[in-house]
Design a protein around this motif. Structure first.
Motif, short mmCIF file in Angstrom:
data_model
loop_
_atom_site.label_atom_id
_atom_site.label_comp_id
_atom_site.label_asym_id
_atom_site.label_seq_id
_atom_site.Cartn_x
_atom_site.Cartn_y
_atom_site.Cartn_z
N GLU A 98 26.08 73.56 60.70
CA GLU A 98 26.49 72.46 61.57
C GLU A 98 25.36 71.46 61.76
OE1 GLU A 98 29.83 74.48 64.52
OE2 GLU A 98 27.71 74.85 64.90
N MET A 99 24.14 71.96 61.83
CA MET A 99 23.00 71.06 61.99
C MET A 99 22.79 70.21 60.74
SD MET A 99 21.16 70.60 64.64
CE MET A 99 19.81 69.49 65.05
N ILE A 100 22.95 70.82 59.58
CA ILE A 100 22.78 70.09 58.32
C ILE A 100 23.89 69.06 58.13
CG2 ILE A 100 22.82 70.33 55.80
CD1 ILE A 100 20.22 71.23 57.00
N GLY A 101 25.11 69.43 58.47
CA GLY A 101 26.25 68.53 58.23
C GLY A 101 26.67 67.72 59.42
N PHE A 102 25.81 67.59 60.42
CA PHE A 102 26.17 66.89 61.65
C PHE A 102 26.60 65.45 61.39
CE2 PHE A 102 25.18 64.51 65.53
CZ PHE A 102 25.86 65.27 66.49
N SER A 103 25.85 64.75 60.53
CA SER A 103 26.13 63.32 60.29
C SER A 103 27.44 63.11 59.56
CB SER A 103 24.98 62.69 59.49
OG SER A 103 23.77 62.79 60.20
N LYS A 104 27.89 64.11 58.81
CA LYS A 104 29.10 63.96 58.01
C LYS A 104 30.34 64.44 58.74
CE LYS A 104 26.47 64.56 53.74
NZ LYS A 104 26.32 65.35 52.49
N MET A 105 30.19 64.89 59.97
CA MET A 105 31.34 65.39 60.73
C MET A 105 32.23 64.26 61.19
SD MET A 105 29.68 68.29 63.26
CE MET A 105 28.98 69.79 62.66
N GLU A 106 33.51 64.60 61.42
CA GLU A 106 34.41 63.68 62.08
C GLU A 106 33.94 63.48 63.52
OE1 GLU A 106 36.88 62.06 60.75
OE2 GLU A 106 36.75 63.01 58.77
N GLU A 107 34.27 62.35 64.10
CA GLU A 107 33.80 62.02 65.43
C GLU A 107 34.23 63.06 66.46
OE1 GLU A 107 31.75 59.97 68.31
OE2 GLU A 107 31.73 59.74 66.13
N LYS A 108 35.44 63.56 66.34
CA LYS A 108 35.94 64.55 67.29
C LYS A 108 35.14 65.84 67.21
CE LYS A 108 40.18 67.02 68.56
NZ LYS A 108 41.61 67.25 68.22
N GLU A 109 34.85 66.28 65.98
CA GLU A 109 34.07 67.51 65.79
C GLU A 109 32.65 67.33 66.28
OE1 GLU A 109 32.97 70.70 62.22
OE2 GLU A 109 33.99 68.80 61.75
N ARG A 110 32.09 66.14 66.04
CA ARG A 110 30.71 65.87 66.47
C ARG A 110 30.61 65.90 67.99
NH1 ARG A 110 29.45 62.30 62.75
NH2 ARG A 110 30.27 60.52 63.87
N LYS A 111 31.62 65.36 68.66
CA LYS A 111 31.61 65.36 70.12
C LYS A 111 31.69 66.79 70.66
CE LYS A 111 33.53 60.76 71.04
NZ LYS A 111 34.66 60.00 71.64
N GLU A 112 32.48 67.64 69.99
CA GLU A 112 32.60 69.03 70.43
C GLU A 112 31.26 69.75 70.31
OE1 GLU A 112 32.78 73.18 70.35
OE2 GLU A 112 32.56 72.09 68.46
N VAL A 113 30.53 69.51 69.23
CA VAL A 113 29.22 70.13 69.04
C VAL A 113 28.24 69.65 70.09
CG1 VAL A 113 27.24 70.30 67.48
CG2 VAL A 113 29.55 70.53 66.57
N LYS A 114 28.27 68.35 70.41
CA LYS A 114 27.31 67.78 71.36
C LYS A 114 27.55 68.28 72.78
CE LYS A 114 25.88 63.53 70.84
NZ LYS A 114 25.80 62.07 70.67
N ARG A 115 28.78 68.77 73.06
CA ARG A 115 29.08 69.29 74.40
C ARG A 115 28.53 70.71 74.60
NH1 ARG A 115 34.17 66.51 73.85
NH2 ARG A 115 35.09 68.41 72.94
N ARG A 116 28.16 71.35 73.54
CA ARG A 116 27.68 72.72 73.65
C ARG A 116 26.32 72.76 74.34
NH1 ARG A 116 28.58 74.89 67.50
NH2 ARG A 116 30.77 74.23 67.27
N HIS A 117 26.12 73.88 75.09
CA HIS A 117 24.84 74.06 75.75
C HIS A 117 23.72 74.24 74.73
CE1 HIS A 117 22.11 75.11 78.99
NE2 HIS A 117 21.80 76.25 78.38
#
Length: 794
Positions: free
Chosen positions: A48-67
């Motif tokens: 997820e860290m490697i592919g963060f920039s290539k994620m869809e916006e919805k998926e990226r927002k879900e990752v950023k909400r994680r503690h």
């Protein structure tokens, strides 16, 4: 090692496109970097860290909400503020999809933390602005009163290895550092201050000391309790997730391979046990923080000063010989193999380490040509000169695979008002218990039975030591005079006493031959009562073992615990039967069974009577007596049928293949055969109904024998090995019952058994003496005996 580029991480978080990679492969020895120590939660993975920039916006927002993502950003901000360009975090800097990369990371992790310029220790459960200095069991109730970071396995090396550790609360406010909080950290962790401030090189540490720091720590995976200690102990080994506790055994074996530190054998489990010389897990080293390892010269000097000279063993006449022996000890101890000193005839080993200044000893017991660890001997060391010996010590690697089940049958104890009231130290319900870890260490479980109305109770110990199962029974004589009886406390007391005698109990157990289907029986009188506890023990073909517990009426007032006696049994009969050995051999459900003849008698299943010299004089039938007992069950619970097969003779006779004829061997001085026409086998089933019926009839039918199996057929006659009719020259095939001794169904063979629930125990010497005195007083009159029995029953 793969390090996060702090600038790239922070720019990506702000939405700024960056052409550089978020991670780079760098050398930990030449790179300046910060490192994070934390408790895992909802984390961000490597992919997820490697592919963060290539994620869809919805998926990226879900990752950023994680503690876990917020921890990455906050730690990057802190590292950038402190002037660092690179950061390492275990959650996202290891590609855990690659087993080789994971193994390399775990083996290198101690070094990575050690080479970091700073370690940020994040406490997600601390909201105060100061470092916690007092235990708070209300706030940290799940972690021994301190922040959870202090009870996790991996954070131990993360505290010790880095030169600089800074602590942060849940809001990323700095609340202290390792150097200034060293005294508080020693109180919390048990790690000496100089180790915290300088490192492992600050003092000569023993394996037992380092293990003790991990004794109260936990890991999510069982294997990580071992893997998290590799760096602290200076060993490397491959990762094998799924091996369970075997990982800690491999760790100890690797330490023994590269080190001669005897303290690895100085562990002290909470529950005494006998078996492997290796500890089961780090918790066995609890309380070993003051164990100091000794160099060979130190060991010999302390041994001479405190033991040899202190006990006056260094006599003048043999001083030259003693000096030669001490020189030999020094030379032998210089080797890197494990050696120990044993005190003659005691199997006590003296280790090259001290605890509070005293030499550490462990108790060993011989098991074949090797030695097992056993419970510590409480007696002082004998005043004999120690000899240096090389010992072969037992260790096992299959600790989490080999376990034994105990099939416990104690339903009959309720007939006399007893119930299973407690077990110690573990609990179980039903009739199956699996406490026996038969490889790494011995196990023991105590089961307490009580009749609270009669104020009697006893305990059964089920254990494993020296590679064998053992069973022991004890009573509680003091329960009679107590106003209240705490069964759990009694169970604990029995456990402590049996633990000290584990080896003894194992050694007196009879050897069991599962192929002969032997069971063993033992009883122990319950003082000041009319009862005795009876225990039956035997191993099943699958390797598990079964125990039957019963309470029976006792004929005398003795305190004697009788030894084990063989109680052979054949088919699955109700509870336990001692089968009368017959001379006819027949296979019932594939099990060779000895049967007795009953020609001319019409025995029925359940008949009972007096047996003598091969004859049974029938006096009744248990099913006819059943109404008087108040027990009732239908015919489906009264009998079970078995498949019948005979000797190979029948297949050699041509007429047998066309007729329902079976040949039965008759083993005497001259082997003959009995031919059966359409045979069928019927036996008493092993079920609760029959068992309770036999128990209910036990008082009235004591000493009687019981017909437990009958062979029925339409015709039978004797033949020789050639199929010839015995005492007849006729070789022809049988003709529809011409040789029958009667009409209808015949019963030529049966199994006669002696139910142990009907057995009469022999009188003890004390009771025999009382009987004799009363007979003399009353001149042998029947009234005297009646009076005696009345007194026993009152």
């Amino acid at each position: 090692m793969k390090l996060l580029d702090i600038e790239v991480v922070l720019n990506r978080d702000k939405g700024i496109h960056h052409e550089s990679q978020v991670m780079a492969e760098l050398d930990d020895k030449t790179t300046s970097y910060a490192i994070l120590s934390h408790r895992w939660g909802a984390e961000v993975s490597y992919e997820e860290m490697i592919g963060f920039s290539k994620m869809e916006e919805k998926e990226r927002k879900e990752v950023k909400r994680r503690h876990g993502y917020q921890k990455i950003v906050k730690s990057c901000e802190r590292a950038e503020k402190d002037g660092y360009k690179w950061l390492w975090i275990d959650t996202c800097c290891i590609d855990k999809r690659s087993s080789s990369e994971l193994s390399e990371a775990i083996n290198s992790m101690y070094r990575w933390y050690q080479n970091a310029q700073v370690c940020y220790a994040y406490f997600n459960d601390v909201d105060g602005s100061t470092f916690p200095t007092n235990r708070d069991n209300n706030k940290f109730d799940k972690s021994n009163g301190w922040p959870e970071w202090f009870v996790r396995g991996w954070t131990l090396q993360e505290l010790i290895a880095p030169k600089q550790v800074e602590f942060f609360n849940k809001d990323w406010a700095r609340i202290g550092d390792k150097q200034r909080a060293a005294w508080e950290l020693e109180k919390i962790t048990g790690i000496p201050c100089d180790v915290l401030t300088i490192g492992l090189a600050a003092k000569r540490l023993s394996v037992a000391q380092i293990m003790s720091w991990a004794a109260n720590r936990k890991t999510t995976r069982v294997e990580d309790r071992a893997y998290s200690l590799m760096g602290l102990l200076g060993v490397n080994m491959p990762m094998l997730y799924g091996e369970g506790k075997k990982a800690f055994q491999r760790l100890q074996l690797e330490i023994i391979r590269v080190s001669s530190d005897h303290s690895i054998f100085a562990w002290k489990p909470r529950m005494p046990r006998t078996g492997s010389v290796l500890a089961e897990d780090p918790s066995d080293f609890r309380g070993c923080g003051r164990i100091r390892r000794l160099e060979p010269v130190e060991f010999v000097n302390i041994l001479r000063r405190k033991y040899i000279e202190g006990e006056g063993l260094d006599d003048i006449d043999s001083r030259a010989r003693r000096q030669h022996q001490l020189a030999a000890l020094r030379g032998a101890l210089d080797s890197h193999q494990f050696h120990t000193l044993t005190v003659s005839n005691t199997l006590r080993a003296i280790l090259a380490c001290t605890h509070n200044g005293d030499l550490v000893t462990i108790a060993l017991v011989s098991s074949g040509g090797s030695f097992s660890r056993t419970s510590m001997i409480d007696s002082p060391l004998p005043a004999t000169y120690p000899d240096f010996k090389t010992l072969h010590l037992i260790h096992h690697q299959d600790s989490n695979e080999t376990r034994r089940e105990i099939v416990l049958d104690d339903e009959l104890v309720s007939y006399h008002g007893f119930t299973r009231c407690d077990t110690y130290p573990s609990e179980f319900t039903g009739n199956t218990v699996t406490p026996l870890s038969l490889v790494v260490a011995d196990d023991l479980i105590v089961i307490v039975y009580a009749n609270h109305n009669a104020r009697r109770r006893f305990a059964i110990g089920l254990g494993y030591s020296l590679g064998r199962e053992w069973v022991h029974v004890v009573d509680d004589g003091d329960f009679l005079i107590r106003k209240e009886g705490n069964c759990w406390k009694f169970g604990r007391e029995v456990y402590d006493e049996m633990s000290k005698a584990r080896v003894k109990h194992a050694q007196i157990m009879p050897k069991h031959d599962v192929y002969r289907n032997k069971l063993f029986i033992k009883r122990a009188h319950l003082p000041r009562s009319i009862w005795a506890a009876r225990v039956v023990w035997g191993r099943q073909p699958a390797g598990d073992f079964e125990v039957i517990v019963d309470v029976v009426q006792c004929p005398g007032c003795c305190d004697v615990s009788h030894g084990w006696a063989v109680a052979s049994t054949g088919l699955a009969m109700p509870k336990l039967m001692a089968t009368v050995s017959g001379s006819y051999l027949l296979n019932l459900d594939g099990l060779q069974t000895k049967l007795s003849k009953c020609f001319g008698q019409r025995f029925a299943l359940g008949d009972y009577g007096y047996y003598s010299r091969g004859n049974l004089v029938c006096t009744g039938n248990i099913f006819e007596d059943m109404p008087a007992t108040g027990i009732d069950f239908d015919d489906s619970h009264r009998r079970v049928t078995y498949s019948v097969s005979g000797s190979k003779l029948g297949w050699r006779l041509g007429w047998v293949k066309t007729q329902d004829i079976l040949a039965v061997e008759h083993k005497t001085k001259r082997t003959t055969y009995l031919a059966l026409h359409q045979p069928a086998a019927i036996s008493l089933p092993d079920n609760e109904h029959i068992s309770l019926l036999l128990k209910a009839l036990s008082a009235r039918l004591a000493g009687r024998h019981l017909v437990t199996t009958v062979i029925q057929c339409l015709d039978f006659y004797a033949v020789d090995k050639d199929g010839k009719l015995w005492n007849s020259g006729d070789y022809s095939a049988p003709n529809s019952g011409n040789y029958s001794t009667g009409t209808g169904v015949l019963t030529p063979l049966c199994t006669i058994s002696y139910p142990h629930v009907w057995s009469i125990d022999p009188l003890c010497k004390q009771t025999k003496k009382r009987f004799k005195s009363i007979r003399l007083a009353y001149g042998g009159a029947p009234c005297g005996i009646a009076l005696l029995m009345l007194c026993f029953g009152s």
